[in-house]
Design a protein around this motif. Structure first.
Motif, PDB file in Angstrom:
ATOM      1  N   GLY A   1      50.242  36.489  32.762  1.00  0.00           N
ATOM      2  CA  GLY A   1      48.969  36.046  32.206  1.00  0.00           C
ATOM      3  C   GLY A   1      47.808  36.828  32.765  1.00  0.00           C
ATOM      4  O   GLY A   1      47.920  37.505  33.792  1.00  0.00           O
ATOM      5  N   LEU A   2      46.687  36.755  32.040  1.00  0.00           N
ATOM      6  CA  LEU A   2      45.474  37.450  32.461  1.00  0.00           C
ATOM      7  C   LEU A   2      44.515  36.440  33.076  1.00  0.00           C
ATOM      8  O   LEU A   2      44.468  35.288  32.660  1.00  0.00           O
ATOM      9  CB  LEU A   2      44.811  38.131  31.258  1.00  0.00           C
ATOM     10  N   GLY A   3      43.733  36.910  34.036  1.00  0.00           N
ATOM     11  CA  GLY A   3      42.716  36.046  34.642  1.00  0.00           C
ATOM     12  C   GLY A   3      43.307  35.031  35.592  1.00  0.00           C
ATOM     13  O   GLY A   3      44.372  35.237  36.168  1.00  0.00           O
ATOM     14  N   ASN A   4      42.564  33.944  35.742  1.00  0.00           N
ATOM     15  CA  ASN A   4      42.949  32.759  36.537  1.00  0.00           C
ATOM     16  C   ASN A   4      42.428  32.734  37.968  1.00  0.00           C
ATOM     17  O   ASN A   4      42.506  31.712  38.627  1.00  0.00           O
ATOM     18  CB  ASN A   4      44.462  32.512  36.542  1.00  0.00           C
TER      19      ASN A   4
ATOM     20  N   GLN B   1      47.304  40.148  51.626  1.00  0.00           N
ATOM     21  CA  GLN B   1      46.573  41.413  51.715  1.00  0.00           C
ATOM     22  C   GLN B   1      46.673  42.226  50.420  1.00  0.00           C
ATOM     23  O   GLN B   1      45.653  42.634  49.864  1.00  0.00           O
ATOM     24  CB  GLN B   1      47.081  42.229  52.893  1.00  0.00           C
ATOM     25  N   THR B   2      47.884  42.484  49.970  1.00  0.00           N
ATOM     26  CA  THR B   2      48.014  43.257  48.728  1.00  0.00           C
ATOM     27  C   THR B   2      48.007  42.292  47.542  1.00  0.00           C
ATOM     28  O   THR B   2      49.012  42.066  46.897  1.00  0.00           O
ATOM     29  CB  THR B   2      49.295  44.107  48.732  1.00  0.00           C
ATOM     30  N   SER B   3      46.830  41.718  47.291  1.00  0.00           N
ATOM     31  CA  SER B   3      46.692  40.744  46.207  1.00  0.00           C
ATOM     32  C   SER B   3      45.575  41.154  45.268  1.00  0.00           C
ATOM     33  O   SER B   3      44.631  41.831  45.667  1.00  0.00           O
ATOM     34  CB  SER B   3      46.381  39.359  46.778  1.00  0.00           C
ATOM     35  N   SER B   4      45.707  40.733  44.026  1.00  0.00           N
ATOM     36  CA  SER B   4      44.632  40.946  43.062  1.00  0.00           C
ATOM     37  C   SER B   4      43.342  40.335  43.597  1.00  0.00           C
ATOM     38  O   SER B   4      42.255  40.898  43.442  1.00  0.00           O
ATOM     39  CB  SER B   4      44.993  40.336  41.716  1.00  0.00           C
ATOM     40  N   HIS B   5      43.482  39.189  44.261  1.00  0.00           N
ATOM     41  CA  HIS B   5      42.304  38.487  44.795  1.00  0.00           C
ATOM     42  C   HIS B   5      41.548  39.355  45.791  1.00  0.00           C
ATOM     43  O   HIS B   5      40.332  39.448  45.736  1.00  0.00           O
ATOM     44  CB  HIS B   5      42.730  37.200  45.493  1.00  0.00           C
ATOM     45  N   ASN B   6      42.300  39.962  46.696  1.00  0.00           N
ATOM     46  CA  ASN B   6      41.678  40.804  47.711  1.00  0.00           C
ATOM     47  C   ASN B   6      40.926  41.963  47.055  1.00  0.00           C
ATOM     48  O   ASN B   6      39.780  42.241  47.382  1.00  0.00           O
ATOM     49  CB  ASN B   6      42.765  41.333  48.662  1.00  0.00           C
ATOM     50  N   TYR B   7      41.579  42.607  46.086  1.00  0.00           N
ATOM     51  CA  TYR B   7      40.955  43.787  45.468  1.00  0.00           C
ATOM     52  C   TYR B   7      39.769  43.406  44.583  1.00  0.00           C
ATOM     53  O   TYR B   7      38.774  44.108  44.536  1.00  0.00           O
ATOM     54  CB  TYR B   7      42.004  44.579  44.668  1.00  0.00           C
ATOM     55  N   GLU B   8      39.867  42.282  43.894  1.00  0.00           N
ATOM     56  CA  GLU B   8      38.752  41.888  43.029  1.00  0.00           C
ATOM     57  C   GLU B   8      37.551  41.391  43.826  1.00  0.00           C
ATOM     58  O   GLU B   8      36.409  41.686  43.494  1.00  0.00           O
ATOM     59  CB  GLU B   8      39.222  40.830  42.031  1.00  0.00           C
ATOM     60  N   LEU B   9      37.845  40.642  44.881  1.00  0.00           N
ATOM     61  CA  LEU B   9      36.754  40.188  45.746  1.00  0.00           C
ATOM     62  C   LEU B   9      36.033  41.396  46.338  1.00  0.00           C
ATOM     63  O   LEU B   9      34.804  41.483  46.338  1.00  0.00           O
ATOM     64  CB  LEU B   9      37.315  39.305  46.867  1.00  0.00           C
ATOM     65  N   ARG B  10      36.830  42.354  46.835  1.00  0.00           N
ATOM     66  CA  ARG B  10      36.255  43.558  47.424  1.00  0.00           C
ATOM     67  C   ARG B  10      35.497  44.382  46.375  1.00  0.00           C
ATOM     68  O   ARG B  10      34.426  44.938  46.670  1.00  0.00           O
ATOM     69  CB  ARG B  10      37.359  44.427  48.042  1.00  0.00           C
TER      70      ARG B  10
ATOM     71  N   ASP C   1      37.987  37.050  35.071  1.00  0.00           N
ATOM     72  CA  ASP C   1      37.730  37.651  33.766  1.00  0.00           C
ATOM     73  C   ASP C   1      36.320  38.231  33.672  1.00  0.00           C
ATOM     74  O   ASP C   1      36.068  39.124  32.873  1.00  0.00           O
ATOM     75  CB  ASP C   1      37.958  36.626  32.649  1.00  0.00           C
ATOM     76  N   LYS C   2      35.390  37.718  34.479  1.00  0.00           N
ATOM     77  CA  LYS C   2      34.016  38.250  34.459  1.00  0.00           C
ATOM     78  C   LYS C   2      33.902  39.489  35.348  1.00  0.00           C
ATOM     79  O   LYS C   2      33.000  40.291  35.187  1.00  0.00           O
ATOM     80  CB  LYS C   2      33.017  37.188  34.922  1.00  0.00           C
ATOM     81  N   ILE C   3      34.806  39.623  36.311  1.00  0.00           N
ATOM     82  CA  ILE C   3      34.773  40.800  37.191  1.00  0.00           C
ATOM     83  C   ILE C   3      35.532  41.954  36.550  1.00  0.00           C
ATOM     84  O   ILE C   3      35.048  43.079  36.484  1.00  0.00           O
ATOM     85  CB  ILE C   3      35.394  40.457  38.573  1.00  0.00           C
ATOM     86  N   TRP C   4      36.724  41.645  36.077  1.00  0.00           N
ATOM     87  CA  TRP C   4      37.531  42.647  35.366  1.00  0.00           C
ATOM     88  C   TRP C   4      38.155  41.915  34.186  1.00  0.00           C
ATOM     89  O   TRP C   4      39.136  41.192  34.339  1.00  0.00           O
ATOM     90  CB  TRP C   4      38.603  43.243  36.291  1.00  0.00           C
ATOM     91  N   SER C   5      37.578  42.128  33.033  1.00  0.00           N
ATOM     92  CA  SER C   5      37.972  41.369  31.853  1.00  0.00           C
ATOM     93  C   SER C   5      39.404  41.682  31.432  1.00  0.00           C
ATOM     94  O   SER C   5      39.832  42.840  31.465  1.00  0.00           O
ATOM     95  CB  SER C   5      37.001  41.697  30.709  1.00  0.00           C
TER      96      SER C   5
ATOM     97  N   ASP D   1      37.666  49.229  30.299  1.00  0.00           N
ATOM     98  CA  ASP D   1      36.212  49.288  30.496  1.00  0.00           C
ATOM     99  C   ASP D   1      35.636  47.889  30.682  1.00  0.00           C
ATOM    100  O   ASP D   1      34.466  47.657  30.438  1.00  0.00           O
ATOM    101  CB  ASP D   1      35.526  50.038  29.350  1.00  0.00           C
ATOM    102  N   GLY D   2      36.467  46.994  31.126  1.00  0.00           N
ATOM    103  CA  GLY D   2      36.007  45.605  31.260  1.00  0.00           C
ATOM    104  C   GLY D   2      35.492  45.226  32.635  1.00  0.00           C
ATOM    105  O   GLY D   2      35.511  44.047  32.991  1.00  0.00           O
ATOM    106  N   PHE D   3      35.067  46.216  33.420  1.00  0.00           N
ATOM    107  CA  PHE D   3      34.567  45.883  34.763  1.00  0.00           C
ATOM    108  C   PHE D   3      33.094  45.483  34.702  1.00  0.00           C
ATOM    109  O   PHE D   3      32.321  46.054  33.921  1.00  0.00           O
ATOM    110  CB  PHE D   3      34.761  47.071  35.707  1.00  0.00           C
ATOM    111  N   PHE D   4      32.697  44.535  35.530  1.00  0.00           N
ATOM    112  CA  PHE D   4      31.354  43.952  35.391  1.00  0.00           C
ATOM    113  C   PHE D   4      30.246  44.943  35.693  1.00  0.00           C
ATOM    114  O   PHE D   4      29.125  44.779  35.242  1.00  0.00           O
ATOM    115  CB  PHE D   4      31.224  42.688  36.269  1.00  0.00           C
ATOM    116  N   ASP D   5      30.572  45.989  36.457  1.00  0.00           N
ATOM    117  CA  ASP D   5      29.532  46.978  36.776  1.00  0.00           C
ATOM    118  C   ASP D   5      29.529  48.137  35.780  1.00  0.00           C
ATOM    119  O   ASP D   5      28.854  49.150  35.991  1.00  0.00           O
ATOM    120  CB  ASP D   5      29.733  47.512  38.198  1.00  0.00           C
ATOM    121  N   ASP D   6      30.281  47.974  34.688  1.00  0.00           N
ATOM    122  CA  ASP D   6      30.313  48.968  33.596  1.00  0.00           C
ATOM    123  C   ASP D   6      30.877  50.318  34.005  1.00  0.00           C
ATOM    124  O   ASP D   6      30.653  51.312  33.316  1.00  0.00           O
ATOM    125  CB  ASP D   6      28.915  49.160  32.978  1.00  0.00           C
TER     126      ASP D   6
END
Lengths: 203, 382
Positions: free
Chosen positions: B86-89, B138-147, B206-210, B360-365
């Motif tokens: 799944g995507l997001g969450n 450490q090697t989690s989507s959460h870690n990379y998206e937060l960073r 989804d708002k950080i990386w759609s 191209d779904g990153f929040f910083d474009d």
């Protein structure tokens, strides 16, 4: 440097286990095996404060502990630990790792530690984890059996009272009903108690 | 025909739902699989028990099979991911105290990551102490998206704040006790922190990386090689579970199933928030988030090799993996689009033809073009 220390000095062993009894059993095993520098920590959070002072060569942790991720991340921060720490000595020693994980225990050791030094420690930890699990299972089973016996006694009592049977007769009736229905004695006894409760005290 | 026994490890997180639905609603059974689900309590255990073969397959953080294949983790054995769960969450939740400071710096009532990022940067600059954030591994989507969110907002995650690792189910408690000032975690643990610990859900993945992958089904590469029919059957069962899970009419039932003690062990009314996307953000705010968790639509289950490369780019960015063309190849090879296609072609599913796409779904474009991987990595270097 790690090698030299691993070869000569007394090993510092850290046991992390939230289960106090099991931690003591492991600690006792290590001391019996002649290890003098054994530290026990029950809470992973306390590891951060004590790791400098303990300077462990070997860390033993139970797998039920949800904080293994925290611990590993902590190791990966070079500031916290001077010497790199790896899981087990040798990735190629699959059997030992497998046995350990089966037993519910994992180990981290400093880099450069010789396999011969860790193996007896791990064998002991695995054996004691398994023995502890067996004891727990036996205790559970004993509790269950006691519970079952109470239920069967109660069911017999109901039959003796309501049908005017002797104790052996009541027991025989329960047994025959269980066999005829292909059910366990305890299930028949439980159903009888439930039915009796539903029908009320006057029955 | 006897069913093929398949042991699957999972963590108490909402996006274990496809594995659970595949089991509970008979999709696995229909594919000839007897799915045995085992709840684990740490990602480290998932990783080790998958590596040792105690689990045939497991719910994994999307970067986990990549990290294992790159040899970054203990007991590294090559792992693959032929299916995305799944995507997001994910979401980022902050403590009541940090939220008050962010409000003073102009944080909005919304879940816009850019404006929250700006307020957050101002708070970090003014803060007399380092703020501490929790992630689940450490090697989690959460870690990379937060960073990613922090770095794009002008906060250097390794210098300006502290990031610690805590199990998902412990994060709300840590937020309440002041152990962390915020965290990035999957549902229901954001909503639990909002409901029980007065947190504020700032923004979601989804708002950080759609439309980005969060969890996958991971397995040992050699096991998959030896059991191609089982892998195909599992992909079909999970795909059908995804279709079922996408239907609004099933949300109530799904929430009731997932709320049970042997799955999430969390209140049903909290669990359902992530399914409907109707979130209580905390501190008086609410939001309807359309694509918070996408279990099936938008080719949600397709393992894009380009997205494996994005995770690899972040491992390089934060100093976890050495940069090399070989490592990039290893990372891309973990996401097995070919196995996904092979399993689903017979169902007449509309499948992507390419294995790679630009995101191209990153929040910083800032777009991610997998063909310009090295330039992308260089552009993110300090």
């Amino acid at each position: 440097m790690g090698n030299m220390k691993g070869m000569s000095a007394v090993l510092s062993i850290l046991v992390i286990d939230e289960n106090h009894i099991r931690a003591s059993i492991i600690e006792a095993g290590l001391r019996e095996a002649g290890h003098q520098r054994v530290s026990v920590v029950h809470d992973v959070k306390a590891v951060a404060q004590r790791i400098g002072e303990i300077a462990p060569d070997v860390i033993i942790i139970d797998l039920e502990n949800p904080n293994r991720d925290t611990l590993e991340h902590f190791f990966s921060l070079s500031k916290a630990v001077q010497r790199p720490i790896a899981m087990f000595v040798d990735r190629s020693d699959g059997t030992m790792i497998d046995k350990a994980v089966q037993a519910g225990v994992s180990a981290y050791v400093v880099d450069g530690m010789k396999k011969e030094r860790i193996k007896p420690i791990m064998d002991m930890a695995i054996a004691r984890f398994n023995a502890f699990a067996r004891l727990e299972r036996e205790l559970e089973q004993a509790k269950g059996e006691l519970e079952d016996r109470k239920i069967i006694e109660k069911a017999k009592g109901i039959l003796m009272k309501t049908r005017g049977l002797s104790e052996p007769e009541a027991y025989q009736l329960l047994r025959t009903s269980a066999m005829n229905r292909n059910q366990r004695l305890i299930d028949i006894a439980q159903s009888l108690i439930t039915a009796s409760e539903l029908l009320g005290p006057n029955q | 025909m006897t069913a093929t026994h398949l042991t699957a490890g999972f963590m108490p997180l909402l996006d274990a739902v496809l594995l659970v639905v595949a089991h509970e609603k008979g999709f696995a059974h229909n594919e000839g699989l007897a799915l045995h689900l085992v709840k684990e309590n740490s990602w480290a255990n998932i990783r080790d028990r998958a590596a040792l073969g105690h689990f045939d397959v497991a719910q994994m953080l999307a970067p986990m099979p990549i990290a294992a294949s790159l040899g970054l983790t203990p007991l590294s054995v090559p792992m693959i991911a032929p299916f995305v769960l799944g995507l997001g969450n994910n979401g980022i939740t902050v403590s009541a105290d940090l939220w008050r400071q962010m409000r003073d710096q102009g944080a909005p009532d919304t879940i816009d990551p850019a404006s929250h990022g700006e307020a957050f940067r101002k708070v970090v600059e003014a803060s007399p102490r380092k703020l501490r954030f929790g992630v689940v591994h450490q090697t989690s989507s959460h870690n990379y998206e937060l960073r990613y969110w922090m770095a794009a907002s002008g906060v250097r995650p390794d210098r300006d704040v502290e990031i610690v690792v805590l199990p998902p189910q412990y994060l709300p408690g840590a937020l309440g006790a002041g152990g962390v000032d915020g965290y990035c975690v999957g549902e229901p643990w954001n909503s639990v922190g909002v409901a029980g610990k007065s947190g504020r859900l700032l923004t979601v993945k989804d708002k950080i990386w759609s439309m980005s992958p969060d969890k996958v089904v991971g397995m040992r590469a050699d096991w998959a090689e030896e059991n191609p029919d089982t892998v195909s059957a599992l992909i079909r069962a999970l795909y059908r579970a995804g279709l079922w899970a996408s239907e609004q009419a099933h949300f109530d039932e799904m929430a009731a199933i997932m709320a049970q003690p042997h799955y999430l062990n969390a209140p049903r009314e909290i669990v359902i928030r992530a399914l409907t996307g109707r979130f209580v953000l905390g501190h008086g705010a609410e939001a309807e988030i359309d694509s918070h968790f996408v279990p099936s639509a938008h080719n949600a289950n397709f393992p894009w090799k380009s997205q494996a490369l994005w995770y690899y780019s972040q491992m390089v960015r934060w100093g976890e993996a050495p940069q090399s063309p070989t490592n990039a190849d290893i990372a891309a090879a973990c996401f097995r689009a070919d196995l996904y296609r092979a399993a689903l072609t017979s169902l007449g599913v509309n499948l992507p033809e390419a294995d790679y796409k630009s995101d191209d779904g990153f929040f910083d474009d800032v777009p991610f073009d997998p063909q310009k991987l090295e330039a992308y990595i260089s552009s993110q270097a300090d």
